[in-house]
Design an enzyme around this catalytic site. Structure first.
Site, PDB file in Angstrom:
ATOM      1  CB  SER A 165      -0.959  -0.042   1.192  1.00  0.00           C
ATOM      2  OG  SER A 165      -1.971   0.927   1.080  1.00  0.00           O
ATOM      3  CG  ASP A 245      -7.191  -3.264  -2.320  1.00  0.00           C
ATOM      4  OD1 ASP A 245      -7.745  -2.292  -1.765  1.00  0.00           O
ATOM      5  OD2 ASP A 245      -5.998  -3.569  -2.125  1.00  0.00           O
ATOM      6  CG  HIS A 280      -5.527  -2.826   1.063  1.00  0.00           C
ATOM      7  ND1 HIS A 280      -4.935  -2.471  -0.136  1.00  0.00           N
ATOM      8  CD2 HIS A 280      -4.929  -2.044   2.004  1.00  0.00           C
ATOM      9  CE1 HIS A 280      -4.036  -1.518   0.064  1.00  0.00           C
ATOM     10  NE2 HIS A 280      -4.012  -1.242   1.358  1.00  0.00           N
TER      11      HIS A 280
END
EC number: 3.1.2.12
Length: 303
Positions: A165, A245, A280
Site C-alpha cells: 500500500s 481491494d 487489501h
C-alpha cells in the site's frame, strides 16, 4: 563502541530470530522502532565464521497505520527468509515520539503512522518527517555498523525492497530514485500515482506543499519512470493487487502506472497481477509472499 540499537525482544521463530529494536534517529529526531529477522543461516554453526558470501537483505515497507510488528506477525516472511537465506528489515512507517512530533489525531491516513516515505519540506513537518532518508540512508548504515561488523550480513550492497500500500508506493519510488542500489523491487497493492489520488494528494500537500508540484514529481512513480532510465534488461517490478481491494479504484490505480511507463525504458517491466477475490489485508499479502520471496531471491543471487 557503544551500541546503536536497544534490543527490546529477541523472539525465536521458524529457524531464526526476530529482533525488536529501538534506536535514536538523527533524521527524524526521535526514537525509532525497527524489527529485523535474522534467518536460520545466520545461526548455522556448521558454516565458517567468515562467510564467503554475506547474507543479503530485503527491506519491507509497511502501509498506513502500521508499525514494524504488523508484517512481522502476519506476512510470514520468516519462512521464506529461511528457505532462501536473506534477512528481512521491517522499518516503522513514520516518526512517533510525543506531542513534539506534529500529528493529525483525527486522520489515520496522515501524520503518525503515515510518513509517506518522503522528506517533508513544509516547516511544520520538516524536522521529523524524513522517512525517505531514514529508510534509504540512515537505517541501512546503522544496521551495517552494528550487525554487519562480523562479516555475515549485508544491509547495504546486496539488498532488495518491497512493501504494501503506502509502503508499496515507497518501495517503487525508492527503487526508482535509487536506481541500481536495490537488486529488485516488488509491491503489494501499491499507491501507484499518489499525485492524483486522495491519500497521496493529502500527504504531498501537507508534507511538500500544495503548490510545490515539482517536489511531488520527485516521489511519484508515474513521474519517475519518465526520468529514470532502465539500463538493465532484467529489470522487472513484481506487483500483486486484489480485485476486491476496496481501495483499488480510488487510491491504488495500477493502470496509471502501466500507462505512464508506455514509451519509456520501463515499458513492459511492471508485472502487474490482478488476482481475483483478494482484498487489501494481510491474508492477501501472506498468500503472495512466497512468489515475491522467490522473485527477490533470484535477484539477490540466492537461486
Amino acid at each position: 563502541m557503544p551500541k546503536i540499537f536497544k534490543t527490546n525482544a529477541e523472539i525465536a521463530t521458524c529457524g531464526g530470530k526476530l529482533l525488536k529494536l529501538t534506536h535514536d534517529s538523527k533524521e527524524t529526531g526521535t526514537q525509532m522502532d525497527v524489527n529485523i529477522y535474522l534467518p536460520k543461516q545466520y545461526y548455522d554453526k556448521s558454516k565458517k565464521e567468515c562467510h564467503e558470501s554475506k547474507i543479503p537483505t530485503l527491506y519491507y515497507l509497511s502501509g498506513l497505520t502500521c508499525t514494524p510488528n504488523n508484517a512481522s506477525e502476519k506476512a510470514f516472511w520468516q519462512l521464506q527468509a529461511d528457505k532462501y537465506g536473506f534477512t528481512v528489515v521491517f522499518p516503522d512507517t513514520s516518526p512517533r515520539g510525543g506531542d513534539e512530533v506534529p500529528d493529525d489525531k483525527n486522520d489515520w491516513s496522515f501524520g503518525k503512522g503515515a510518513g509517506f516515505y518522503l522528506n517533508a519540506t513544509e516547516p511544520k513537518y520538516a524536522a521529523n518527517y524524513r522517512m525517505y532518508d531514514y529508510v534509504h540512508k540512515e537505517l541501512p548504515s546503522l544496521l551495517q555498523q552494528e550487525f554487519g561488523s562480523d562479516g555475515k550480513l549485508d544491509f547495504i550492497k546486496n539488498k532488495s525492497i518491497t512493501g504494501h500500500s503506502m509502503g508499496g508506493y515507497g518501495a517503487i519510488s525508492g527503487f526508482l530514485k535509487n536506481y541500481g542500489a536495490y537488486k529488485s523491487c516488488s509491491a503489494f497493492a501499491p499507491i501507484c500515482n499518489p499525485s492524483v489520488v486522495g491519500w497521496g494528494i493529502k500527504c504531498f500537500s501537507n508534507y511538500l506543499g500544495s503548490d510545490n508540484k515539482a517536489a511531488w514529481k520527485q516521489y511519484d512513480p508515474c513521474d519517475l519512470v519518465k526520468v529514470v532510465k532502465s539500463t538493465n534488461a532484467s529489470d522487472k517490478v513484481l506487483i500483486h493487487v486484489g480485485t476486491k481491494d476496496p481501495f483499488l479504484n480510488e487510491h491504488l490505480r495500477p493502470e496509471l502506472l502501466l500507462n505512464a511507463s508506455k514509451g519509456t525504458t520501463w515499458e513492459g517491466k511492471f508485472d502487474i497481477n490482478l488476482v481475483d477475490n483478494f482484498d487489501h489485508s494481510y491474508y492477501f499479502i501472506s498468500t503472495f509472499v512466497p512468489e515475491h520471496a522467490e522473485f527477490h531471491a533470484k535477484h539477490l543471487g540466492l537461486l
